[in-house]
Design a protein around this motif. Structure first.
Motif, PDB file in Angstrom:
ATOM      1  N   PRO A   1       0.809  -1.224   0.000  1.00 33.42           N
ATOM      2  CA  PRO A   1       0.000   0.000   0.000  1.00 33.42           C
ATOM      3  C   PRO A   1       0.848   1.283   0.000  1.00 33.42           C
ATOM      4  O   PRO A   1       0.476   2.272  -0.642  1.00 33.42           O
ATOM      5  N   ASN A   2       1.976   1.270   0.700  1.00 33.95           N
ATOM      6  CA  ASN A   2       2.826   2.481   0.720  1.00 33.95           C
ATOM      7  C   ASN A   2       3.350   2.800  -0.671  1.00 33.95           C
ATOM      8  O   ASN A   2       3.284   3.942  -1.130  1.00 33.95           O
ATOM      9  N   CYS A   3       3.905   1.780  -1.337  1.00 32.53           N
ATOM     10  CA  CYS A   3       4.440   2.027  -2.678  1.00 32.53           C
ATOM     11  C   CYS A   3       3.318   2.412  -3.643  1.00 32.53           C
ATOM     12  O   CYS A   3       3.506   3.231  -4.534  1.00 32.53           O
ATOM     13  N   HIS A   4       2.130   1.807  -3.444  1.00 33.42           N
ATOM     14  CA  HIS A   4       1.009   2.132  -4.332  1.00 33.42           C
ATOM     15  C   HIS A   4       0.624   3.608  -4.193  1.00 33.42           C
ATOM     16  O   HIS A   4       0.525   4.346  -5.178  1.00 33.42           O
ATOM     17  N   GLN A   5       0.475   4.063  -2.972  1.00 32.31           N
ATOM     18  CA  GLN A   5       0.139   5.476  -2.769  1.00 32.31           C
ATOM     19  C   GLN A   5       1.258   6.381  -3.270  1.00 32.31           C
ATOM     20  O   GLN A   5       1.007   7.467  -3.779  1.00 32.31           O
ATOM     21  N   ARG A   6       2.466   5.906  -3.116  1.00 34.17           N
ATOM     22  CA  ARG A   6       3.611   6.702  -3.587  1.00 34.17           C
ATOM     23  C   ARG A   6       3.504   6.946  -5.092  1.00 34.17           C
ATOM     24  O   ARG A   6       3.816   8.044  -5.575  1.00 34.17           O
ATOM     25  N   CYS A   7       3.068   5.911  -5.836  1.00 33.13           N
ATOM     26  CA  CYS A   7       2.903   6.069  -7.286  1.00 33.13           C
ATOM     27  C   CYS A   7       1.871   7.143  -7.629  1.00 33.13           C
ATOM     28  O   CYS A   7       1.957   7.797  -8.655  1.00 33.13           O
ATOM     29  N   HIS A   8       0.839   7.245  -6.779  1.00 28.48           N
ATOM     30  CA  HIS A   8      -0.254   8.163  -7.100  1.00 28.48           C
ATOM     31  C   HIS A   8      -0.054   9.543  -6.508  1.00 28.48           C
ATOM     32  O   HIS A   8      -0.472  10.538  -7.089  1.00 28.48           O
ATOM     33  N   ARG A   9       0.543   9.623  -5.316  1.00 34.16           N
ATOM     34  CA  ARG A   9       0.415  10.858  -4.560  1.00 34.16           C
ATOM     35  C   ARG A   9       1.705  11.513  -4.128  1.00 34.16           C
ATOM     36  O   ARG A   9       1.685  12.648  -3.664  1.00 34.16           O
ATOM     37  N   SER A  10       2.835  10.809  -4.220  1.00 36.09           N
ATOM     38  CA  SER A  10       4.033  11.394  -3.618  1.00 36.09           C
ATOM     39  C   SER A  10       4.637  12.464  -4.525  1.00 36.09           C
ATOM     40  O   SER A  10       4.374  12.511  -5.726  1.00 36.09           O
ATOM     41  N   SER A  11       5.458  13.312  -3.922  1.00 38.29           N
ATOM     42  CA  SER A  11       6.115  14.361  -4.707  1.00 38.29           C
ATOM     43  C   SER A  11       7.134  13.753  -5.669  1.00 38.29           C
ATOM     44  O   SER A  11       7.517  14.392  -6.647  1.00 38.29           O
ATOM     45  N   ASP A  12       7.580  12.514  -5.396  1.00 33.28           N
ATOM     46  CA  ASP A  12       8.560  11.895  -6.306  1.00 33.28           C
ATOM     47  C   ASP A  12       7.904  10.795  -7.173  1.00 33.28           C
ATOM     48  O   ASP A  12       8.564   9.863  -7.591  1.00 33.28           O
ATOM     49  N   ARG A  13       6.587  10.937  -7.423  1.00 34.30           N
ATOM     50  CA  ARG A  13       5.894   9.838  -8.106  1.00 34.30           C
ATOM     51  C   ARG A  13       6.439   9.549  -9.502  1.00 34.30           C
ATOM     52  O   ARG A  13       6.513   8.386  -9.912  1.00 34.30           O
ATOM     53  N   ASP A  14       6.854  10.594 -10.216  1.00 33.97           N
ATOM     54  CA  ASP A  14       7.370  10.338 -11.569  1.00 33.97           C
ATOM     55  C   ASP A  14       8.686   9.565 -11.512  1.00 33.97           C
ATOM     56  O   ASP A  14       8.869   8.593 -12.243  1.00 33.97           O
ATOM     57  N   ALA A  15       9.574   9.986 -10.620  1.00 38.22           N
ATOM     58  CA  ALA A  15      10.855   9.291 -10.475  1.00 38.22           C
ATOM     59  C   ALA A  15      10.638   7.873  -9.969  1.00 38.22           C
ATOM     60  O   ALA A  15      11.294   6.929 -10.424  1.00 38.22           O
ATOM     61  N   PHE A  16       9.697   7.707  -9.055  1.00 40.22           N
ATOM     62  CA  PHE A  16       9.424   6.379  -8.514  1.00 40.22           C
ATOM     63  C   PHE A  16       8.879   5.461  -9.611  1.00 40.22           C
ATOM     64  O   PHE A  16       9.277   4.299  -9.731  1.00 40.22           O
ATOM     65  N   THR A  17       7.989   5.997 -10.428  1.00 37.67           N
ATOM     66  CA  THR A  17       7.437   5.220 -11.550  1.00 37.67           C
ATOM     67  C   THR A  17       8.552   4.837 -12.525  1.00 37.67           C
ATOM     68  O   THR A  17       8.600   3.698 -13.000  1.00 37.67           O
ATOM     69  N   GLU A  18       9.445   5.778 -12.774  1.00 36.57           N
ATOM     70  CA  GLU A  18      10.605   5.474 -13.630  1.00 36.57           C
ATOM     71  C   GLU A  18      11.401   4.307 -13.063  1.00 36.57           C
ATOM     72  O   GLU A  18      11.857   3.435 -13.797  1.00 36.57           O
ATOM     73  N   SER A  19      11.565   4.284 -11.737  1.00 39.07           N
ATOM     74  CA  SER A  19      12.359   3.226 -11.113  1.00 39.07           C
ATOM     75  C   SER A  19      11.685   1.863 -11.299  1.00 39.07           C
ATOM     76  O   SER A  19      12.357   0.839 -11.357  1.00 39.07           O
ATOM     77  N   LEU A  20      10.352   1.862 -11.412  1.00 35.09           N
ATOM     78  CA  LEU A  20       9.648   0.588 -11.647  1.00 35.09           C
ATOM     79  C   LEU A  20       9.979   0.064 -13.051  1.00 35.09           C
ATOM     80  O   LEU A  20      10.256  -1.116 -13.228  1.00 35.09           O
ATOM     81  N   TYR A  21       9.975   0.967 -14.021  1.00 32.06           N
ATOM     82  CA  TYR A  21      10.323   0.558 -15.388  1.00 32.06           C
ATOM     83  C   TYR A  21      11.744   0.001 -15.438  1.00 32.06           C
ATOM     84  O   TYR A  21      12.021  -0.977 -16.121  1.00 32.06           O
ATOM     85  N   ALA A  22      12.634   0.634 -14.670  1.00 33.47           N
ATOM     86  CA  ALA A  22      14.032   0.196 -14.681  1.00 33.47           C
ATOM     87  C   ALA A  22      14.199  -1.161 -13.995  1.00 33.47           C
ATOM     88  O   ALA A  22      15.025  -1.975 -14.402  1.00 33.47           O
ATOM     89  N   LYS A  23      13.386  -1.393 -12.959  1.00 34.34           N
ATOM     90  CA  LYS A  23      13.565  -2.558 -12.100  1.00 34.34           C
ATOM     91  C   LYS A  23      12.833  -3.801 -12.597  1.00 34.34           C
ATOM     92  O   LYS A  23      13.297  -4.910 -12.396  1.00 34.34           O
ATOM     93  N   ILE A  24      11.677  -3.592 -13.221  1.00 37.49           N
ATOM     94  CA  ILE A  24      10.807  -4.742 -13.549  1.00 37.49           C
ATOM     95  C   ILE A  24      10.839  -4.974 -15.062  1.00 37.49           C
ATOM     96  O   ILE A  24      10.281  -4.189 -15.841  1.00 37.49           O
ATOM     97  N   GLY A  25      11.524  -6.027 -15.439  1.00 35.42           N
ATOM     98  CA  GLY A  25      11.807  -6.275 -16.844  1.00 35.42           C
ATOM     99  C   GLY A  25      10.602  -6.430 -17.743  1.00 35.42           C
ATOM    100  O   GLY A  25      10.645  -6.061 -18.909  1.00 35.42           O
ATOM    101  N   ARG A  26       9.504  -6.979 -17.222  1.00 36.15           N
ATOM    102  CA  ARG A  26       8.365  -7.246 -18.108  1.00 36.15           C
ATOM    103  C   ARG A  26       7.591  -5.992 -18.512  1.00 36.15           C
ATOM    104  O   ARG A  26       6.789  -6.022 -19.430  1.00 36.15           O
ATOM    105  N   LEU A  27       7.826  -4.870 -17.789  1.00 40.82           N
ATOM    106  CA  LEU A  27       7.045  -3.661 -18.069  1.00 40.82           C
ATOM    107  C   LEU A  27       7.428  -3.056 -19.405  1.00 40.82           C
ATOM    108  O   LEU A  27       8.593  -3.054 -19.789  1.00 40.82           O
ATOM    109  N   ALA A  28       6.433  -2.572 -20.127  1.00 39.89           N
ATOM    110  CA  ALA A  28       6.694  -1.902 -21.404  1.00 39.89           C
ATOM    111  C   ALA A  28       6.007  -0.542 -21.347  1.00 39.89           C
ATOM    112  O   ALA A  28       4.879  -0.426 -20.889  1.00 39.89           O
ATOM    113  N   ARG A  29       6.696   0.457 -21.807  1.00 37.41           N
ATOM    114  CA  ARG A  29       6.101   1.801 -21.826  1.00 37.41           C
ATOM    115  C   ARG A  29       4.968   1.864 -22.829  1.00 37.41           C
ATOM    116  O   ARG A  29       5.044   1.282 -23.896  1.00 37.41           O
ATOM    117  N   GLU A  30       3.921   2.594 -22.460  1.00 35.06           N
ATOM    118  CA  GLU A  30       2.784   2.741 -23.377  1.00 35.06           C
ATOM    119  C   GLU A  30       2.612   4.204 -23.692  1.00 35.06           C
ATOM    120  O   GLU A  30       2.965   5.054 -22.901  1.00 35.06           O
TER     121      GLU A  30
END
Ligand SMILES: [Zn+2]
Ligand SMILES: [Zn+2]
Length: 238
Positions: free
Chosen positions: A209-238
Motif C-alpha cells: 500500500p505504501n508504494c502504491h500510494q507513492r505512485c499516485h500521490r508522492s512528490s517523487d511519483r514520476d521518479a518512482f514510476t521510472e524506477s519501476l520501469y528500470a527494475k521490472i523487466g516485463r514492463l513496457a512503456r505505453e
C-alpha cells in the motif's frame, strides 16, 4: 457522437479547461466586451476539449452556470443553468472554482467528495487547529457514480503470483496476510487506466500500500514510476 455519451468521464483537465473558458467569458461579459460563444467553444476544442462535441461543451458551460447559481454567483447570461446536474460533477466544478480562488474556501464544510475533503483537510492542516473538532455523529451515506474499468482477473492474479508476496516497488514482504492466507499486495497500472493505459502484465505491478500510494500521490511519483520501469523487466512503456 450523442451528447449524453460524450458527457461521460470528463477528466479533471477537461473540466478545468471548461471552467477556465467560462471564467474568461465571464470576465469579458463583466467588462461589457462582446464574445462569440461558438468561437470560444471551438478554441477549447482545439486544446483540452478535442474529444468533445460543440453540444457537449455548451452543456458543460451550462453545468457551470448551475453551480454559479447554486452558490448565488451571477452566471454568464448566455448560459442557462442546466437542470439535474449530477452531484459528482457539481462537486468537481466547485472544487475547481475553489482552486481558482473564484469561490470562497469553506474549508470546514463537510463533503462526501474524497478529493474535496482531502483538499480542505490539507488547507486546514496549514494552521494549528485550536479547538478539537466536534465531527459528525452519524455521517450520512451518499451514493455516487464513478468511472471504473473492466479488468482481467487473470492479469491481477498473475502479477500477484509473480510477486510471490514481495512488493515489486520496495522489495519488502507484504505488510499482512488476508483471511485467505494470501499476502496483501495491490495491483497498480503503471500507466493509469484513466490515461488510457492497458490492463496487461506489461503495465501492471504488485505493490504494498505504501508504494502504491507513492505512485499516485508522492512528490517523487514520476521518479518512482521510472524506477519501476528500470527494475521490472516485463514492463513496457505505453
Ligand atoms: Zn513497497
Ligand atoms: Zn494505482
Amino acid at each position: 457522437m450523442d451528447t449524453k455519451k460524450s458527457n461521460i468521464g470528463w477528466s479533471d483537465e477537461e473540466l478545468g479547461a471548461s471552467v477556465d473558458g467560462y471564467l474568461k467569458m465571464l470576465k469579458l461579459e463583466k467588462a461589457k466586451q462582446s464574445f462569440n460563444k461558438t468561437a470560444e467553444h471551438e478554441l477549447l476544442r482545439e486544446g483540452a476539449l478535442s474529444a468533445r462535441s460543440l453540444a457537449s461543451v455548451d452543456y458543460r458551460m451550462r453545468n457551470i452556470s448551475a453551480v454559479f447559481e447554486a452558490l448565488n454567483h451571477r452566471p454568464i447570461a448566455g448560459y442557462t443553468a442546466a437542470n439535474n446536474v449530477g452531484s459528482v460533477i457539481i462537486s468537481r466544478i466547485r472544487r475547481i472554482l475553489e482552486q481558482r480562488g473564484i469561490i470562497e474556501y469553506q474549508d470546514n464544510a463537510p463533503t462526501s467528495d474524497e478529493a474535496l475533503l482531502e483538499l480542505r483537510a490539507t488547507r486546514l492542516q496549514s494552521e494549528p487547529i485550536k479547538t478539537k473538532p466536534e465531527g459528525i455523529t452519524a455521517p450520512q451515506p451518499v451514493s455516487t457514480t464513478s468511472t471504473s474499468y473492466v479488468r482481467d482477473p487473470e492479469v491481477r492474479a498473475w502479477v500477484r503470483q509473480q510477486a510471490a508476496g514481495v512488493c515489486e516497488g520496495c522489495g519488502v514482504l507484504a505488510p499482512f496476510n488476508l483471511d485467505n492466507g494470501q499476502p496483501f499486495l495491490e495491483v497498480h497500472h503503471v500507466k493509469h487506466l484513466a490515461r488510457k493505459g492497458s490492463d496487461r502484465i506489461t503495465n501492471a505491478v504488485a505493490l504494498c500500500p505504501n508504494c502504491h500510494q507513492r505512485c499516485h500521490r508522492s512528490s517523487d511519483r514520476d521518479a518512482f514510476t521510472e524506477s519501476l520501469y528500470a527494475k521490472i523487466g516485463r514492463l513496457a512503456r505505453e
